[in-house]
Design a protein around this motif. Structure first.
Motif, PDB file in Angstrom:
ATOM      1  N   PHE A 183       0.874  -1.395  -0.037  1.00 39.47           N
ATOM      2  CA  PHE A 183      -0.217   0.017  -0.173  1.00 39.47           C
ATOM      3  C   PHE A 183       0.834   1.369  -0.013  1.00 39.47           C
ATOM      4  O   PHE A 183       0.477   2.233  -0.639  1.00 39.47           O
ATOM      5  CB  PHE A 183      -1.052   0.019   1.144  1.00 39.47           C
ATOM      6  CG  PHE A 183      -1.844   1.044   1.445  1.00 39.47           C
ATOM      7  CD1 PHE A 183      -2.630   1.351   0.522  1.00 39.47           C
ATOM      8  CD2 PHE A 183      -1.260   2.174   2.371  1.00 39.47           C
ATOM      9  CE1 PHE A 183      -3.469   2.613   0.552  1.00 39.47           C
ATOM     10  CE2 PHE A 183      -2.179   3.293   2.659  1.00 39.47           C
ATOM     11  CZ  PHE A 183      -3.163   3.522   1.616  1.00 39.47           C
ATOM     12  N   VAL A 184       2.052   1.048   0.893  1.00 43.87           N
ATOM     13  CA  VAL A 184       2.562   2.577   0.798  1.00 43.87           C
ATOM     14  C   VAL A 184       3.410   2.476  -0.305  1.00 43.87           C
ATOM     15  O   VAL A 184       3.618   3.818  -0.997  1.00 43.87           O
ATOM     16  CB  VAL A 184       3.636   2.298   1.935  1.00 43.87           C
ATOM     17  CG1 VAL A 184       4.852   3.394   1.949  1.00 43.87           C
ATOM     18  CG2 VAL A 184       3.416   2.507   3.378  1.00 43.87           C
ATOM     19  N   THR A 185       4.060   1.592  -1.114  1.00 43.26           N
ATOM     20  CA  THR A 185       4.523   1.730  -2.276  1.00 43.26           C
ATOM     21  C   THR A 185       3.696   2.314  -3.538  1.00 43.26           C
ATOM     22  O   THR A 185       4.055   3.003  -4.212  1.00 43.26           O
ATOM     23  CB  THR A 185       5.232   0.613  -2.744  1.00 43.26           C
ATOM     24  OG1 THR A 185       6.026  -0.178  -1.975  1.00 43.26           O
ATOM     25  CG2 THR A 185       6.037   0.433  -3.975  1.00 43.26           C
ATOM     26  N   GLY A 186       2.288   1.763  -3.532  1.00 39.39           N
ATOM     27  CA  GLY A 186       1.556   2.312  -4.381  1.00 39.39           C
ATOM     28  C   GLY A 186       1.247   3.772  -4.168  1.00 39.39           C
ATOM     29  O   GLY A 186       1.030   4.377  -5.298  1.00 39.39           O
ATOM     30  N   LEU A 187       1.022   4.176  -3.057  1.00 37.37           N
ATOM     31  CA  LEU A 187       0.525   5.648  -2.738  1.00 37.37           C
ATOM     32  C   LEU A 187       1.849   6.523  -3.143  1.00 37.37           C
ATOM     33  O   LEU A 187       1.826   7.549  -3.645  1.00 37.37           O
ATOM     34  CB  LEU A 187       0.509   5.798  -1.127  1.00 37.37           C
ATOM     35  CG  LEU A 187       0.119   7.308  -0.738  1.00 37.37           C
ATOM     36  CD1 LEU A 187      -1.161   7.706  -1.368  1.00 37.37           C
ATOM     37  CD2 LEU A 187       0.011   7.072   1.002  1.00 37.37           C
ATOM     38  N   VAL A 188       3.218   5.972  -2.856  1.00 31.70           N
ATOM     39  CA  VAL A 188       4.401   6.770  -3.357  1.00 31.70           C
ATOM     40  C   VAL A 188       4.241   6.970  -4.925  1.00 31.70           C
ATOM     41  O   VAL A 188       4.748   8.130  -5.441  1.00 31.70           O
ATOM     42  CB  VAL A 188       5.659   6.102  -2.832  1.00 31.70           C
ATOM     43  CG1 VAL A 188       6.728   6.837  -3.574  1.00 31.70           C
ATOM     44  CG2 VAL A 188       5.711   6.149  -1.347  1.00 31.70           C
ATOM     45  N   TRP A 189       4.399   5.870  -5.450  1.00 30.34           N
ATOM     46  CA  TRP A 189       4.020   6.033  -7.096  1.00 30.34           C
ATOM     47  C   TRP A 189       2.805   6.869  -7.514  1.00 30.34           C
ATOM     48  O   TRP A 189       3.058   7.504  -8.532  1.00 30.34           O
ATOM     49  CB  TRP A 189       3.831   4.788  -7.748  1.00 30.34           C
ATOM     50  CG  TRP A 189       5.237   3.941  -7.625  1.00 30.34           C
ATOM     51  CD1 TRP A 189       5.662   2.763  -6.964  1.00 30.34           C
ATOM     52  CD2 TRP A 189       6.245   4.237  -8.473  1.00 30.34           C
ATOM     53  NE1 TRP A 189       6.703   2.547  -7.021  1.00 30.34           N
ATOM     54  CE2 TRP A 189       7.414   3.108  -8.397  1.00 30.34           C
ATOM     55  CE3 TRP A 189       6.741   4.920  -9.555  1.00 30.34           C
ATOM     56  CZ2 TRP A 189       8.622   3.282  -8.889  1.00 30.34           C
ATOM     57  CZ3 TRP A 189       7.860   5.004 -10.212  1.00 30.34           C
ATOM     58  CH2 TRP A 189       8.928   3.932 -10.022  1.00 30.34           C
ATOM     59  N   PHE A 190       1.660   6.615  -6.903  1.00 27.66           N
ATOM     60  CA  PHE A 190       0.604   7.644  -6.976  1.00 27.66           C
ATOM     61  C   PHE A 190       0.849   9.099  -7.110  1.00 27.66           C
ATOM     62  O   PHE A 190       0.731   9.956  -7.951  1.00 27.66           O
ATOM     63  CB  PHE A 190      -0.574   7.263  -6.097  1.00 27.66           C
ATOM     64  CG  PHE A 190      -1.787   8.274  -6.598  1.00 27.66           C
ATOM     65  CD1 PHE A 190      -2.662   7.963  -7.712  1.00 27.66           C
ATOM     66  CD2 PHE A 190      -2.275   9.180  -5.645  1.00 27.66           C
ATOM     67  CE1 PHE A 190      -3.738   8.781  -7.800  1.00 27.66           C
ATOM     68  CE2 PHE A 190      -3.228   9.794  -5.732  1.00 27.66           C
ATOM     69  CZ  PHE A 190      -3.915   9.721  -7.042  1.00 27.66           C
ATOM     70  N   LEU A 191       1.700   9.408  -5.943  1.00 28.46           N
ATOM     71  CA  LEU A 191       2.077  10.847  -5.695  1.00 28.46           C
ATOM     72  C   LEU A 191       2.975  11.455  -6.577  1.00 28.46           C
ATOM     73  O   LEU A 191       2.974  12.578  -7.158  1.00 28.46           O
ATOM     74  CB  LEU A 191       2.641  11.140  -4.058  1.00 28.46           C
ATOM     75  CG  LEU A 191       1.495  10.955  -3.010  1.00 28.46           C
ATOM     76  CD1 LEU A 191       2.165  11.061  -1.896  1.00 28.46           C
ATOM     77  CD2 LEU A 191       0.418  12.040  -3.156  1.00 28.46           C
ATOM     78  N   LEU A 192       3.986  10.563  -6.958  1.00 24.51           N
ATOM     79  CA  LEU A 192       4.791  10.640  -8.077  1.00 24.51           C
ATOM     80  C   LEU A 192       4.283  11.074  -9.318  1.00 24.51           C
ATOM     81  O   LEU A 192       4.703  11.949 -10.167  1.00 24.51           O
ATOM     82  CB  LEU A 192       6.055   9.881  -8.106  1.00 24.51           C
ATOM     83  CG  LEU A 192       7.026   9.584  -7.096  1.00 24.51           C
ATOM     84  CD1 LEU A 192       7.911   8.281  -7.196  1.00 24.51           C
ATOM     85  CD2 LEU A 192       7.854  10.891  -6.732  1.00 24.51           C
ATOM     86  N   GLY A 193       3.185  10.229  -9.560  1.00 20.84           N
ATOM     87  CA  GLY A 193       2.575  10.677 -10.774  1.00 20.84           C
ATOM     88  C   GLY A 193       2.047  11.847 -10.970  1.00 20.84           C
ATOM     89  O   GLY A 193       1.696  12.469 -11.962  1.00 20.84           O
ATOM     90  N   ILE A 194       1.077  12.257  -9.677  1.00 20.76           N
ATOM     91  CA  ILE A 194       0.609  13.545  -9.757  1.00 20.76           C
ATOM     92  C   ILE A 194       1.569  14.634  -9.825  1.00 20.76           C
ATOM     93  O   ILE A 194       1.423  15.650 -10.504  1.00 20.76           O
ATOM     94  CB  ILE A 194      -0.104  13.794  -8.222  1.00 20.76           C
ATOM     95  CG1 ILE A 194      -1.289  12.712  -8.151  1.00 20.76           C
ATOM     96  CG2 ILE A 194      -0.527  15.355  -8.193  1.00 20.76           C
ATOM     97  CD1 ILE A 194      -2.050  12.580  -6.960  1.00 20.76           C
ATOM     98  N   VAL A 195       2.719  14.632  -9.232  1.00 24.01           N
ATOM     99  CA  VAL A 195       3.690  15.374  -9.415  1.00 24.01           C
ATOM    100  C   VAL A 195       4.206  15.801 -10.925  1.00 24.01           C
ATOM    101  O   VAL A 195       4.507  16.731 -11.307  1.00 24.01           O
ATOM    102  CB  VAL A 195       4.930  15.229  -8.381  1.00 24.01           C
ATOM    103  CG1 VAL A 195       6.085  16.198  -8.690  1.00 24.01           C
ATOM    104  CG2 VAL A 195       4.531  15.523  -7.068  1.00 24.01           C
ATOM    105  N   ALA A 196       4.564  14.607 -11.391  1.00 27.27           N
ATOM    106  CA  ALA A 196       4.936  14.574 -12.842  1.00 27.27           C
ATOM    107  C   ALA A 196       3.977  15.134 -13.780  1.00 27.27           C
ATOM    108  O   ALA A 196       4.238  15.897 -14.691  1.00 27.27           O
ATOM    109  CB  ALA A 196       5.468  13.044 -13.316  1.00 27.27           C
ATOM    110  N   GLY A 197       2.807  14.685 -13.530  1.00 27.58           N
ATOM    111  CA  GLY A 197       1.811  15.291 -14.455  1.00 27.58           C
ATOM    112  C   GLY A 197       1.408  16.716 -14.351  1.00 27.58           C
ATOM    113  O   GLY A 197       1.285  17.481 -15.257  1.00 27.58           O
TER     114      GLY A 197
END
Length: 210
Positions: A183-197
């Motif tokens: 869950f933590v790994t998925g959350l980190v990748w989700f935040l990185l995607g928002i920042v990148a977008g």
């Protein structure tokens, strides 16, 4: 004279019958006395055997496996357990130690001396105790678990087997929760995607302004 002779004949016949009945009663009483004497003699001899086995009976105590009781009836018997007993042979001098089996009666020992029969009975009692201990040892499954640890927990009806020694001596280490880490790994990748977008449009607008 003829009439007197006719009256005497039945009277004498009745007396002969009465005498015969009286003699039969006396013979029956004598036979019953003999039977009673035989029973009393058998019981007395078995009481001598009971005295020889007194220490063994006291040591066994209230064990349900053994009886050590003298019974009467047509034939006196000294019972050792539910199947084995001592009785007197037909000569009324020989002790006969027998056991009632499914296929019939088996004679275990015979002797005219009560001490020898007491020795055989003592050996029989010891063998029965060992047989019972072995049966209990097979039922508890301790030997199987000790001999082959890989076969543990194969008999759930015998109860919960104890943990192996390796599990008892190894230190307890907290293992990370795999579900939480995912869950933590998925959350980190989700935040990185928002920042990148959000960063890509800013970068493009910056390039056009230049």
């Amino acid at each position: 004279m003829a009439e007197s002779s006719e009256k005497t004949a039945p009277l004498s016949g009745t007396r002969r019958l009465a005498d015969a009945v009286r003699a039969a009663k006396i013979a029956a009483a004598q036979r019953s006395d003999v039977v009673v004497d035989i029973r009393e003699a058998d019981r007395a001899r078995l009481e001598m055997l009971a005295e020889e086995l007194g220490p063994i009976a006291s040591e066994v105590g209230d064990d349900d496996l053994f009886d050590f009781v003298l019974t009467g009836g047509m034939t006196s018997r000294y019972w050792i357990d539910g199947t084995a007993h001592v009785m007197m042979a037909r000569d009324r001098r020989t002790y006969r130690f027998v056991r009632e089996m499914r296929l019939g009666r088996v004679t275990l020992a015979e002797s005219t001396e009560p001490r020898k029969i007491a020795d055989h009975v003592t050996t029989y009692v010891a063998e029965r105790i060992v047989e019972r201990d072995r049966a209990f040892a097979l039922d508890d499954g301790v030997s199987e678990r000790t001999r082959d640890p890989a076969r543990q927990n194969t008999h759930p009806e015998r109860g919960i087997d104890p943990l192996p020694a390796s599990d008892l001596t190894s230190p307890i280490v907290d293992r990370p929760d795999r579900g939480g880490s995912r869950f933590v790994t998925g959350l980190v990748w989700f935040l990185l995607g928002i920042v990148a977008g959000a960063g890509v449009p800013l970068l493009i607008s910056y390039l056009f302004l230049i």
